[in-house]
Design an enzyme around this catalytic site. Structure first.
Site, PDB file in Angstrom:
ATOM      1  N   GLU A 177       4.184  -5.076   7.577  1.00 40.29           N
ATOM      2  CA  GLU A 177       3.349  -4.026   8.163  1.00 40.29           C
ATOM      3  C   GLU A 177       3.656  -3.773   9.630  1.00 40.29           C
ATOM      4  O   GLU A 177       3.580  -2.636  10.110  1.00 40.29           O
ATOM      5  CB  GLU A 177       1.861  -4.380   7.998  1.00 40.29           C
ATOM      6  N   GLU A 190      -0.336  -9.249  -0.688  1.00 41.25           N
ATOM      7  CA  GLU A 190      -1.760  -9.544  -0.494  1.00 41.25           C
ATOM      8  C   GLU A 190      -2.494  -9.585  -1.837  1.00 41.25           C
ATOM      9  O   GLU A 190      -3.355 -10.429  -2.062  1.00 41.25           O
ATOM     10  CB  GLU A 190      -2.385  -8.489   0.443  1.00 41.25           C
ATOM     11  N   GLY A 213       0.739  -5.003   0.985  1.00 41.58           N
ATOM     12  CA  GLY A 213      -0.388  -5.073   0.060  1.00 41.58           C
ATOM     13  C   GLY A 213      -0.008  -5.695  -1.282  1.00 41.58           C
ATOM     14  O   GLY A 213      -0.868  -6.293  -1.954  1.00 41.58           O
ATOM     15  N   ALA A 239       0.856  -1.193   0.000  1.00 42.91           N
ATOM     16  CA  ALA A 239       0.000   0.000   0.000  1.00 42.91           C
ATOM     17  C   ALA A 239       0.888   1.238   0.000  1.00 42.91           C
ATOM     18  O   ALA A 239       2.007   1.199   0.520  1.00 42.91           O
ATOM     19  CB  ALA A 239      -0.870  -0.007   1.250  1.00 42.91           C
TER      20      ALA A 239
END
Ligand code: 3H9
Length: 692
Positions: free
Chosen positions: A125, A105, A102, A61
């Site tokens: 994270e 993911e 992310g 992200a």
């Protein structure tokens, strides 16, 4: 667009293209969704490959978006992954270099994953004080197993793609060209139905309850003040204890809570602060650099030895110069002993030990170091001594050699003035123990060449330090600020506190060590020596005399077996000293100060806000380029609590108006003149702004 769409025969290829690391910001997410939709609508397309341009598949992200509404704007990463996972055609992630957070993911939402060897795979994270919030805690255990997933998520440590080949994470490791390999793989699976989904797998771990309880206990003991690690365990636990969609929802709730915590905000600040520190506006990337293949260090004391070890660790040969054979042998012996200790702890192989020790040699002749590409002086902190060393260096060093000083307080411009080549002179202020501490203050003199600065910055990265640039002033960024902190610590003793109370209050706030324990470790005589100079140079500045009285008692700290505290032989544990406490109390009486009870809050505010006020002054004078550089200095060199993000970030989070109000209160007390808010602080507070 931040992703490119191309059709290669019957395969659509979506290439994330959001430099530097294909962060999944709003525009990139939108582009992925529109690419997948387009591919589904195109009857000629049978399969879809998602890959990344440049240096990463995806770094995750976009952390920069976290504080903005874009982070939650549709399509969120959840939506993107939903679209991918429910696509009617196979979607294959083609991973190279980096798949983190992310990014991983997203790959886990794909039906298949292929990878090049050497790609770094991680859910990091937790290092930002959060947890994977787009299904990572639910999907990773389903492909690599509960235990490995938990380790990866709680530690955030990357694992090389080839090490994961035996798990269900990767369907194939591609040798050679990844794009070719991914296209061939896509064609192979184009007709497979139903499409495999990670969410449909089960986490198989008999007796998982015992394992989870063990993990909770272990992680709790190690997490310190950070809430994220334990929440990671809870989220991963949900992958076995809940249905997939429930687990996803649970993970999301924990993620949204953690993003708001001050700890996560501080860690995100530190992440960007570290990267910003490497940027010097007028020394852009591409500035020519000098070649550094050999190093010389002057002085084989604790500092010189530690400095030398940094270079040997990075494979660069170092010559240490000393004036006396005995001192040289002692210094080299200490280095050897340090490496032996590391080897005994199992952190260094015999081979590496030999190699590193072999890279460090000693000499007593300046002629032997003349050809070094950089020479770092680590001699006694006295301008006279520095002068003779730099005059000699100017005489012997080859043209183009960088002449660096490890001074912690002295005027680097004056030092440069002892040479006929001030453009080659720079400050490299290492922190003790120099082979351990991350910080390197790089002091830019008025005439320091841009190539010298760029080379020194690059060198600091090579030896794994966080280089922060400081302008020239007494003490540079770190020690100039710490002087104000130490002054307040001294005044607190005079007014009613004792060393143990001050240390405990500050350590409770999160500092690795309070000022008095720190003084005992570093040697109280060093501060004494510096103060003597300052008493002459700045007679208007007031200090508590307690620290001088302590030194007059011969209590220099751990090295003399006694300092602010008593020590027992072979034991570094500090024991409160009746003798010292009596001296402090008597001193208060001698100067006519009535001792009072001082709260821990007052102690912390006076010490920390003293740092902040001087930091603001330093910022305004341009000694530091940015507030976050000051934070980096304190996080990496002075044990400031990471979860508070550094003094300037901490002040921002308290609110600058509140900081100024506290200062106004202390201005009414003794030595109130120390509490005049720096103009920049006063201005930002009045405007409702922040430093960072
Ligand atoms: C996440 O994914 C949350 C999800 O679970 C849930 C969402 C709902 N965003 O380190 P470098 C920039 S959280 C924005 O020097 P390297 C960095 O600032 C994210 N920017 O390079 C720098 O910019 P600049 C989880 C990012 O090659 C430049 O890239 N992911 C991001 O030594 C180069 O960085 C992470 O925590 C990002 N995600 O290392 C990964 N990542 O040039 C964090 C980097 O302007 N990143 N930048 O200064 C890293 O660990 C390293 O940067 C990486 C590259 C290994 C990727």
């Amino acid at each position: 667009m931040t992703a490119e769409y191309q059709v290669n025969g019957d395969v659509a290829v979506i290439t994330l293209n959001n430099p530097p690391v294909n962060g999944l910001g709003h525009a990139t997410r939108t582009a992925i969704v529109s690419g997948v939709m387009k591919a589904i609508d195109d009857p000629a397309v049978k399969a879809i490959v998602i890959t990344g341009a440049g240096r990463a598949f995806s770094g995750g992200a976009d952390i920069k978006e976290f504080n903005s509404p874009k982070a939650l704007a549709e399509p969120t990463l959840h939506t993107v992954i939903n679209v991918v996972e429910n696509a009617s055609k196979p979607v294959i992630a083609a991973i190279h270099s980096v798949a983190m957070g992310g990014g991983l993911e997203l790959a886990l939402g794909c039906h298949y994953r292929v990878a090049s060897a050497g790609a770094q795979i991680a859910l990091p994270e937790v290092k930002l004080g959060i947890l994977p919030g787009a299904g990572g805690t639910q999907r990773l255990p389903r492909v690599v197993g509960l235990e490995m997933a938990l380790n990866m998520i709680v530690s955030g440590t990357p694992v090389a793609s080839e090490k994961l080949l035996k798990t269900r994470l990767f369907d194939q490791l591609v040798d050679g060209d990844l794009n070719e390999g991914a296209l061939a793989f896509a064609r192979k699976v184009a007709a497979v139905r139903p499409l495999p989904k990670v969410r449909d797998l089960k986490v198989d771990y008999p007796n998982y309850e015992a394992f989870l309880q063990f993990s909770r206990n272990t992680v709790k003991a190690m997490a310190g003040p950070f809430p994220a690690p334990l929440k990671c365990v809870e989220a991963v636990a949900a992958s076995v204890t809940m249905k997939f969609d429930e687990g996803l929802k649970f993970e999301r709730e924990l993620f949204l809570d953690l993003v708001q915590t001050p700890e996560s905000k501080a860690l995100r600040h530190a992440f960007f602060a570290e990267r910003a520190a490497g940027k010097i506006p007028d020394v852009p990337e591409g500035t020519p650099m000098r070649d550094i293949k050999s190093v010389a260090v002057i002085g084989a004391g604790t500092m010189g030895g530690g400095i030398a070890m940094n270079f040997a660790n990075a494979g660069i040969p170092v010559k240490i110069l000393e004036m006396k054979q005995e001192a040289l042998e002692k210094g080299l012996g200490t280095i050897r002993k340090n490496y032996e200790n590391t080897m005994k702890k199992g952190k260094l192989t015999q081979d590496k030990f030999e190699q590193r020790v072999g890279l460090i040699t000693g000499t007593m002749s300046y002629d032997d170091i003349a050809q070094a590409d950089i020479v770092i002086e680590a001699v006694f902190e006295d301008m006279g001594v520095k002068e003779s060393v730099f005059r000699k260096l100017d005489e012997v060093m080859k043209p183009g050699a960088i002449l660096a000083s490890n001074t912690s307080t002295l005027d680097v411009d004056k030092i440069a003035g002892f040479t006929k080549r001030p453009q080659d002179v720079i400050g490299t202020h290492f922190f003790s123990p120099a082979n351990v501490m991350k910080l390197l203050e790089i002091v830019r003199g008025a005439k320091t060449g841009k190539d010298v600065l760029a080379t020194t910055m690059a060198l600091s990265k090579k030896i794994k330090k966080t280089g922060v640039v400081s302008g020239v002033c007494d003490g540079f960024i770190g020690n100039r600020m710490i002087e104000q902190y130490s002054r307040q610590a001294g005044f607190l003793l005079e007014e009613g506190a004792l060393p143990e109370q001050v240390d405990k209050a500050v350590e409770k706030f999160g500092f690795a060590m309070g000022p008095f324990r720190m003084g005992d470790l570093a040697g109280n005589d060093i501060g004494w020596y510096i103060r003597k100079r300052r008493y002459v140079e700045k007679p208007q500045v007031t200090y508590s005399k307690t620290a001088d009285l302590l030194c007059e008692m011969g209590r220099y700290g751990q090295k003399t077996g006694a300092g602010w505290y008593d020590y027992k032989a072979g034991d570094r544990k500090p024991y409160p000293s009746q003798l010292v406490n009596d001296m402090i109390i008597k001193h208060s009486a001698d100067i006519g100060v009535e001792r009072r009870k001082i709260s821990d809050q007052e102690i912390v505010e006076r010490l920390v806000f003293a740092l902040v006020n001087e930091g603001a002054q330093i910022l305004e004078e341009g000694i530091a380029m940015r507030a976050s550089d000051i934070d980096m200095v304190y996080l990496t060199g002075y044990g400031f609590p990471v979860f508070r993000g550094g003094p300037m970030f901490y002040a921002d989070s308290v609110g600058l108006t509140n900081v100024v109000m506290a200062m106004q209160k202390y201005a009414k007390g003794r030595h109130g003149e120390a509490w005049k808010p720096a103009p920049l602080l006063a201005k930002l507070a009045a405007e409702g702004k922040t430093f960072n």
